[in-house]
Design a protein around this motif. Structure first.
Motif, PDB file in Angstrom:
ATOM      1  N   PHE A  63      24.204  -0.616 -71.000  1.00 24.92           N
ATOM      2  CA  PHE A  63      24.780  -0.963 -69.698  1.00 24.92           C
ATOM      3  C   PHE A  63      23.699  -0.909 -68.616  1.00 24.92           C
ATOM      4  CE2 PHE A  63      26.561   0.288 -65.633  1.00 24.92           C
ATOM      5  CZ  PHE A  63      27.646  -0.553 -65.475  1.00 24.92           C
ATOM      6  N   THR A  64      22.944   0.179 -68.606  1.00 23.66           N
ATOM      7  CA  THR A  64      21.904   0.375 -67.597  1.00 23.66           C
ATOM      8  C   THR A  64      20.845  -0.711 -67.698  1.00 23.66           C
ATOM      9  OG1 THR A  64      22.303   2.756 -67.533  1.00 23.66           O
ATOM     10  CG2 THR A  64      20.159   2.004 -66.743  1.00 23.66           C
ATOM     11  N   HIS A  65      20.418  -1.001 -68.910  1.00 19.56           N
ATOM     12  CA  HIS A  65      19.428  -2.062 -69.117  1.00 19.56           C
ATOM     13  C   HIS A  65      19.942  -3.395 -68.577  1.00 19.56           C
ATOM     14  CE1 HIS A  65      16.801  -4.927 -71.115  1.00 19.56           C
ATOM     15  NE2 HIS A  65      17.884  -5.491 -71.604  1.00 19.56           N
ATOM     16  N   ARG A  66      21.131  -3.782 -69.019  1.00 16.12           N
ATOM     17  CA  ARG A  66      21.640  -5.107 -68.675  1.00 16.12           C
ATOM     18  C   ARG A  66      21.946  -5.232 -67.186  1.00 16.12           C
ATOM     19  NH1 ARG A  66      20.037  -9.370 -69.522  1.00 16.12           N
ATOM     20  NH2 ARG A  66      20.387  -9.690 -67.364  1.00 16.12           N
ATOM     21  N   HIS A 109      10.980  -3.352 -46.934  1.00 18.61           N
ATOM     22  CA  HIS A 109       9.994  -3.468 -48.008  1.00 18.61           C
ATOM     23  C   HIS A 109      10.379  -2.567 -49.191  1.00 18.61           C
ATOM     24  CE1 HIS A 109       5.978  -4.334 -49.630  1.00 18.61           C
ATOM     25  NE2 HIS A 109       6.083  -3.116 -50.140  1.00 18.61           N
ATOM     26  N   ALA A 110      10.750  -1.344 -48.901  1.00 15.82           N
ATOM     27  CA  ALA A 110      11.128  -0.401 -49.962  1.00 15.82           C
ATOM     28  C   ALA A 110      12.322  -0.926 -50.748  1.00 15.82           C
ATOM     29  CB  ALA A 110      11.427   0.975 -49.372  1.00 15.82           C
ATOM     30  N   LEU A 111      13.311  -1.477 -50.059  1.00 15.53           N
ATOM     31  CA  LEU A 111      14.477  -2.037 -50.759  1.00 15.53           C
ATOM     32  C   LEU A 111      14.095  -3.281 -51.554  1.00 15.53           C
ATOM     33  CD1 LEU A 111      17.312  -1.528 -48.128  1.00 15.53           C
ATOM     34  CD2 LEU A 111      16.994  -0.329 -50.308  1.00 15.53           C
ATOM     35  N   GLY A 112      13.186  -4.078 -51.043  1.00 18.43           N
ATOM     36  CA  GLY A 112      12.710  -5.238 -51.788  1.00 18.43           C
ATOM     37  C   GLY A 112      12.063  -4.812 -53.099  1.00 18.43           C
ATOM     38  N   GLU A 113      11.256  -3.776 -53.043  1.00 12.11           N
ATOM     39  CA  GLU A 113      10.630  -3.276 -54.270  1.00 12.11           C
ATOM     40  C   GLU A 113      11.678  -2.739 -55.231  1.00 12.11           C
ATOM     41  OE1 GLU A 113       7.424  -0.564 -53.589  1.00 12.11           O
ATOM     42  OE2 GLU A 113       6.201  -2.083 -52.613  1.00 12.11           O
ATOM     43  N   LEU A 114      12.648  -1.996 -54.711  1.00 11.43           N
ATOM     44  CA  LEU A 114      13.708  -1.436 -55.559  1.00 11.43           C
ATOM     45  C   LEU A 114      14.535  -2.541 -56.208  1.00 11.43           C
ATOM     46  CD1 LEU A 114      15.397   0.998 -56.585  1.00 11.43           C
ATOM     47  CD2 LEU A 114      16.728   0.796 -54.478  1.00 11.43           C
ATOM     48  N   LEU A 115      14.943  -3.528 -55.424  1.00  7.01           N
ATOM     49  CA  LEU A 115      15.846  -4.569 -55.925  1.00  7.01           C
ATOM     50  C   LEU A 115      15.190  -5.575 -56.863  1.00  7.01           C
ATOM     51  CD1 LEU A 115      17.947  -5.242 -52.711  1.00  7.01           C
ATOM     52  CD2 LEU A 115      18.710  -4.114 -54.825  1.00  7.01           C
ATOM     53  N   THR A 116      13.877  -5.621 -56.907  1.00  4.11           N
ATOM     54  CA  THR A 116      13.201  -6.549 -57.817  1.00  4.11           C
ATOM     55  C   THR A 116      12.661  -5.850 -59.058  1.00  4.11           C
ATOM     56  OG1 THR A 116      11.114  -6.298 -56.607  1.00  4.11           O
ATOM     57  CG2 THR A 116      12.543  -8.163 -55.991  1.00  4.11           C
ATOM     58  N   CYS A 117      12.922  -4.583 -59.195  1.00  6.25           N
ATOM     59  CA  CYS A 117      12.366  -3.800 -60.302  1.00  6.25           C
ATOM     60  C   CYS A 117      13.481  -3.228 -61.175  1.00  6.25           C
ATOM     61  CB  CYS A 117      11.506  -2.673 -59.745  1.00  6.25           C
ATOM     62  SG  CYS A 117      10.891  -1.538 -60.995  1.00  6.25           S
ATOM     63  N   PRO A 118      13.721  -3.833 -62.355  1.00  3.79           N
ATOM     64  CA  PRO A 118      14.788  -3.299 -63.205  1.00  3.79           C
ATOM     65  C   PRO A 118      14.524  -1.852 -63.638  1.00  3.79           C
ATOM     66  CG  PRO A 118      13.588  -5.048 -64.341  1.00  3.79           C
ATOM     67  CD  PRO A 118      13.071  -4.996 -62.943  1.00  3.79           C
ATOM     68  N   PHE A 119      13.262  -1.485 -63.760  1.00  2.77           N
ATOM     69  CA  PHE A 119      12.932  -0.105 -64.130  1.00  2.77           C
ATOM     70  C   PHE A 119      13.342   0.850 -63.004  1.00  2.77           C
ATOM     71  CE2 PHE A 119      10.002  -2.860 -66.398  1.00  2.77           C
ATOM     72  CZ  PHE A 119      10.161  -2.414 -67.698  1.00  2.77           C
ATOM     73  N   CYS A 120      13.093   0.445 -61.772  1.00  4.03           N
ATOM     74  CA  CYS A 120      13.438   1.269 -60.605  1.00  4.03           C
ATOM     75  C   CYS A 120      14.952   1.378 -60.433  1.00  4.03           C
ATOM     76  CB  CYS A 120      12.831   0.668 -59.344  1.00  4.03           C
ATOM     77  SG  CYS A 120      11.045   0.388 -59.456  1.00  4.03           S
ATOM     78  N   LEU A 121      15.646   0.277 -60.656  1.00  9.20           N
ATOM     79  CA  LEU A 121      17.102   0.260 -60.511  1.00  9.20           C
ATOM     80  C   LEU A 121      17.820   1.069 -61.585  1.00  9.20           C
ATOM     81  CD1 LEU A 121      17.702  -3.482 -59.607  1.00  9.20           C
ATOM     82  CD2 LEU A 121      18.250  -1.514 -58.171  1.00  9.20           C
ATOM     83  N   SER A 122      17.167   1.243 -62.730  1.00 10.89           N
ATOM     84  CA  SER A 122      17.824   1.920 -63.857  1.00 10.89           C
ATOM     85  C   SER A 122      18.366   3.293 -63.499  1.00 10.89           C
ATOM     86  CB  SER A 122      16.864   2.033 -65.041  1.00 10.89           C
ATOM     87  OG  SER A 122      16.608   0.765 -65.569  1.00 10.89           O
ATOM     88  N   GLY A 144      30.717  -0.385 -70.095  1.00  9.68           N
ATOM     89  CA  GLY A 144      29.548  -0.178 -70.949  1.00  9.68           C
ATOM     90  C   GLY A 144      29.574  -1.106 -72.147  1.00  9.68           C
ATOM     91  N   ALA A 145      30.732  -1.223 -72.794  1.00  6.74           N
ATOM     92  CA  ALA A 145      30.855  -2.100 -73.963  1.00  6.74           C
ATOM     93  C   ALA A 145      30.641  -3.564 -73.566  1.00  6.74           C
ATOM     94  CB  ALA A 145      32.219  -1.912 -74.623  1.00  6.74           C
ATOM     95  N   THR A 146      31.143  -3.942 -72.406  1.00  8.93           N
ATOM     96  CA  THR A 146      30.980  -5.322 -71.940  1.00  8.93           C
ATOM     97  C   THR A 146      29.515  -5.654 -71.709  1.00  8.93           C
ATOM     98  OG1 THR A 146      33.169  -5.266 -70.904  1.00  8.93           O
ATOM     99  CG2 THR A 146      31.624  -6.951 -70.108  1.00  8.93           C
ATOM    100  N   MET A 147      28.824  -4.786 -70.984  1.00 13.39           N
ATOM    101  CA  MET A 147      27.410  -5.051 -70.704  1.00 13.39           C
ATOM    102  C   MET A 147      26.555  -4.899 -71.968  1.00 13.39           C
ATOM    103  SD  MET A 147      27.438  -6.162 -67.741  1.00 13.39           S
ATOM    104  CE  MET A 147      25.908  -6.123 -66.856  1.00 13.39           C
ATOM    105  N   ALA A 148      26.967  -4.027 -72.883  1.00 15.32           N
ATOM    106  CA  ALA A 148      26.254  -3.907 -74.166  1.00 15.32           C
ATOM    107  C   ALA A 148      26.371  -5.223 -74.932  1.00 15.32           C
ATOM    108  CB  ALA A 148      26.813  -2.747 -74.987  1.00 15.32           C
ATOM    109  N   ALA A 149      27.562  -5.810 -74.924  1.00 13.12           N
ATOM    110  CA  ALA A 149      27.755  -7.094 -75.601  1.00 13.12           C
ATOM    111  C   ALA A 149      26.883  -8.180 -74.962  1.00 13.12           C
ATOM    112  CB  ALA A 149      29.225  -7.500 -75.560  1.00 13.12           C
ATOM    113  N   VAL A 150      26.775  -8.164 -73.645  1.00 13.96           N
ATOM    114  CA  VAL A 150      25.921  -9.140 -72.957  1.00 13.96           C
ATOM    115  C   VAL A 150      24.450  -8.922 -73.340  1.00 13.96           C
ATOM    116  CG1 VAL A 150      25.105  -9.942 -70.695  1.00 13.96           C
ATOM    117  CG2 VAL A 150      27.536  -9.458 -71.045  1.00 13.96           C
ATOM    118  N   ALA A 151      24.021  -7.664 -73.389  1.00 15.43           N
ATOM    119  CA  ALA A 151      22.626  -7.368 -73.766  1.00 15.43           C
ATOM    120  C   ALA A 151      22.340  -7.840 -75.190  1.00 15.43           C
ATOM    121  CB  ALA A 151      22.344  -5.877 -73.627  1.00 15.43           C
TER     122      ALA A 151
END
Length: 169
Positions: A63-66, A109-122, A144-151
Protein backbone atom coordinates in the motif's frame (compact mmCIF):
# COMPACT_ATOMS: atom_id res chain seq x y z
CA UNK A 1 27.44 26.32 22.01
CA UNK A 2 28.28 29.72 20.59
CA UNK A 3 27.34 28.91 16.98
CA UNK A 4 24.11 30.58 15.94
CA UNK A 5 21.40 28.79 13.96
CA UNK A 6 22.18 31.10 11.04
CA UNK A 7 25.85 29.99 11.17
CA UNK A 8 24.82 26.33 11.29
CA UNK A 9 22.53 26.85 8.30
CA UNK A 10 25.28 28.60 6.33
CA UNK A 11 27.80 25.86 7.17
CA UNK A 12 25.35 23.13 6.22
CA UNK A 13 24.24 24.64 2.92
CA UNK A 14 27.61 25.60 1.50
CA UNK A 15 26.87 26.94 -1.99
CA UNK A 16 23.34 25.51 -2.05
CA UNK A 17 20.19 27.24 -0.85
CA UNK A 18 18.40 24.68 1.33
CA UNK A 19 15.15 25.56 3.13
CA UNK A 20 16.14 24.09 6.51
CA UNK A 21 13.58 26.16 8.43
CA UNK A 22 10.85 24.95 6.07
CA UNK A 23 11.94 21.35 6.47
CA UNK A 24 11.59 21.90 10.20
CA UNK A 25 8.05 23.23 9.64
CA UNK A 26 7.15 20.14 7.59
CA UNK A 27 8.60 17.89 10.32
CA UNK A 28 6.61 19.82 12.91
CA UNK A 29 3.40 19.21 10.94
CA UNK A 30 4.23 15.49 10.79
CA UNK A 31 4.96 15.36 14.52
CA UNK A 32 1.80 17.33 15.26
CA UNK A 33 -0.31 15.01 13.11
CA UNK A 34 1.11 11.96 14.87
CA UNK A 35 0.43 13.59 18.26
CA UNK A 36 -3.17 14.37 17.27
CA UNK A 37 -3.68 10.79 16.06
CA UNK A 38 -2.29 9.41 19.33
CA UNK A 39 -4.50 11.73 21.40
CA UNK A 40 -7.57 10.89 19.30
CA UNK A 41 -6.90 7.17 19.71
CA UNK A 42 -6.56 7.56 23.46
CA UNK A 43 -9.76 9.63 23.71
CA UNK A 44 -11.64 7.10 21.56
CA UNK A 45 -10.31 4.18 23.59
CA UNK A 46 -8.57 2.73 20.55
CA UNK A 47 -5.32 0.83 20.83
CA UNK A 48 -2.71 -0.35 18.43
CA UNK A 49 -2.98 -4.04 17.57
CA UNK A 50 -1.16 -6.32 20.01
CA UNK A 51 0.50 -8.13 17.11
CA UNK A 52 0.98 -7.21 13.50
CA UNK A 53 0.79 -10.19 11.20
CA UNK A 54 3.17 -10.78 8.30
CA UNK A 55 0.18 -10.29 5.97
CA UNK A 56 -0.52 -6.88 7.52
CA UNK A 57 3.13 -5.89 7.06
CA UNK A 58 3.00 -7.06 3.43
CA UNK A 59 -0.23 -5.12 2.77
CA UNK A 60 1.15 -2.05 4.51
CA UNK A 61 4.36 -2.22 2.48
CA UNK A 62 2.59 -2.68 -0.85
CA UNK A 63 0.00 0.00 0.00
CA UNK A 64 2.74 2.43 1.03
CA UNK A 65 4.78 1.72 -2.10
CA UNK A 66 1.87 2.11 -4.49
CA UNK A 67 0.21 5.17 -2.92
CA UNK A 68 3.54 6.97 -2.50
CA UNK A 69 4.35 6.45 -6.18
CA UNK A 70 0.81 7.45 -7.18
CA UNK A 71 1.05 10.73 -5.27
CA UNK A 72 4.62 11.48 -6.42
CA UNK A 73 4.57 10.34 -10.05
CA UNK A 74 1.09 9.69 -11.47
CA UNK A 75 -0.19 12.06 -14.19
CA UNK A 76 -3.65 12.13 -12.58
CA UNK A 77 -2.23 13.42 -9.28
CA UNK A 78 -0.18 16.16 -10.97
CA UNK A 79 -2.71 18.86 -9.92
CA UNK A 80 -1.70 18.14 -6.31
CA UNK A 81 1.96 18.71 -7.17
CA UNK A 82 1.50 21.55 -9.71
CA UNK A 83 1.68 24.45 -7.21
CA UNK A 84 5.09 23.17 -6.10
CA UNK A 85 6.59 21.68 -9.29
CA UNK A 86 7.05 22.07 -13.04
CA UNK A 87 6.48 19.31 -15.60
CA UNK A 88 9.82 18.01 -16.91
CA UNK A 89 8.79 15.03 -19.05
CA UNK A 90 7.96 11.39 -18.65
CA UNK A 91 10.13 9.23 -16.40
CA UNK A 92 8.63 5.82 -17.07
CA UNK A 93 5.43 4.01 -17.94
CA UNK A 94 2.58 6.16 -16.60
CA UNK A 95 4.96 8.28 -14.53
CA UNK A 96 5.97 11.92 -14.79
CA UNK A 97 9.25 13.63 -14.05
CA UNK A 98 8.81 16.98 -12.36
CA UNK A 99 11.21 19.53 -10.93
CA UNK A 100 10.65 21.54 -7.81
CA UNK A 101 9.79 25.09 -8.89
CA UNK A 102 12.88 27.24 -9.01
CA UNK A 103 10.78 30.23 -7.95
CA UNK A 104 9.69 28.26 -4.90
CA UNK A 105 11.40 28.88 -1.64
CA UNK A 106 10.70 28.00 1.92
CA UNK A 107 7.73 25.77 2.57
CA UNK A 108 6.75 25.70 -1.11
CA UNK A 109 10.15 24.26 -1.99
CA UNK A 110 10.10 21.76 0.88
CA UNK A 111 6.63 20.54 -0.12
CA UNK A 112 7.72 20.27 -3.74
CA UNK A 113 10.57 18.01 -2.70
CA UNK A 114 8.26 15.94 -0.48
CA UNK A 115 5.53 15.56 -3.11
CA UNK A 116 7.90 14.47 -5.89
CA UNK A 117 9.74 11.87 -3.82
CA UNK A 118 8.00 8.52 -3.30
CA UNK A 119 10.68 7.58 -0.77
CA UNK A 120 9.96 10.75 1.24
CA UNK A 121 6.20 10.26 1.06
CA UNK A 122 6.43 6.66 2.26
CA UNK A 123 6.77 7.66 5.91
CA UNK A 124 3.66 9.82 5.72
CA UNK A 125 1.64 7.18 3.88
CA UNK A 126 2.74 4.38 6.22
CA UNK A 127 1.82 6.53 9.22
CA UNK A 128 -1.65 7.06 7.74
CA UNK A 129 -2.00 3.33 7.18
CA UNK A 130 -0.92 2.62 10.77
CA UNK A 131 -3.52 5.10 12.02
CA UNK A 132 -6.10 3.36 9.87
CA UNK A 133 -5.23 0.06 11.53
CA UNK A 134 -6.04 1.65 14.90
CA UNK A 135 -9.27 3.42 13.90
CA UNK A 136 -10.70 1.21 11.15
CA UNK A 137 -8.70 -1.97 10.54
CA UNK A 138 -11.17 -3.66 8.18
CA UNK A 139 -11.40 -0.68 5.83
CA UNK A 140 -7.64 -0.17 6.06
CA UNK A 141 -6.94 -3.78 5.15
CA UNK A 142 -9.32 -3.47 2.20
CA UNK A 143 -7.45 -0.34 1.04
CA UNK A 144 -4.19 -2.23 1.56
CA UNK A 145 -5.42 -5.17 -0.51
CA UNK A 146 -6.62 -2.83 -3.26
CA UNK A 147 -3.33 -0.98 -3.55
CA UNK A 148 -1.40 -4.27 -3.26
CA UNK A 149 -3.37 -5.56 -6.24
CA UNK A 150 -2.52 -2.38 -8.17
CA UNK A 151 1.19 -2.76 -7.29
CA UNK A 152 1.23 -6.41 -8.41
CA UNK A 153 -0.61 -5.43 -11.59
CA UNK A 154 1.98 -2.72 -12.27
CA UNK A 155 4.80 -5.23 -11.97
CA UNK A 156 2.96 -7.69 -14.24
CA UNK A 157 2.39 -4.93 -16.82
CA UNK A 158 6.10 -4.09 -16.80
CA UNK A 159 7.07 -7.77 -17.08
CA UNK A 160 4.62 -8.27 -19.95
CA UNK A 161 6.00 -5.22 -21.79
CA UNK A 162 9.56 -6.52 -21.41
CA UNK A 163 8.58 -9.99 -22.62
CA UNK A 164 6.80 -8.54 -25.66
CA UNK A 165 9.79 -6.33 -26.45
CA UNK A 166 12.19 -9.27 -26.11
CA UNK A 167 9.96 -11.44 -28.32
CA UNK A 168 9.91 -8.82 -31.09
CA UNK A 169 13.70 -8.43 -31.15
Amino acid sequence: MTESLRDIKREYEGEEDRPLASYLRVLTVYGGAVSVLLAAAKLAGRRAPEKISPMDILLMGLFTHRLSRTIAKDPVTSPIRAPFTRFDGVSGPAELREKVRSDGSGVRHALGELLTCPFCLSQWVATGYAAGMVFSPKVTRMAGATMAAVAVSDWLQLAYTRLMKAASE
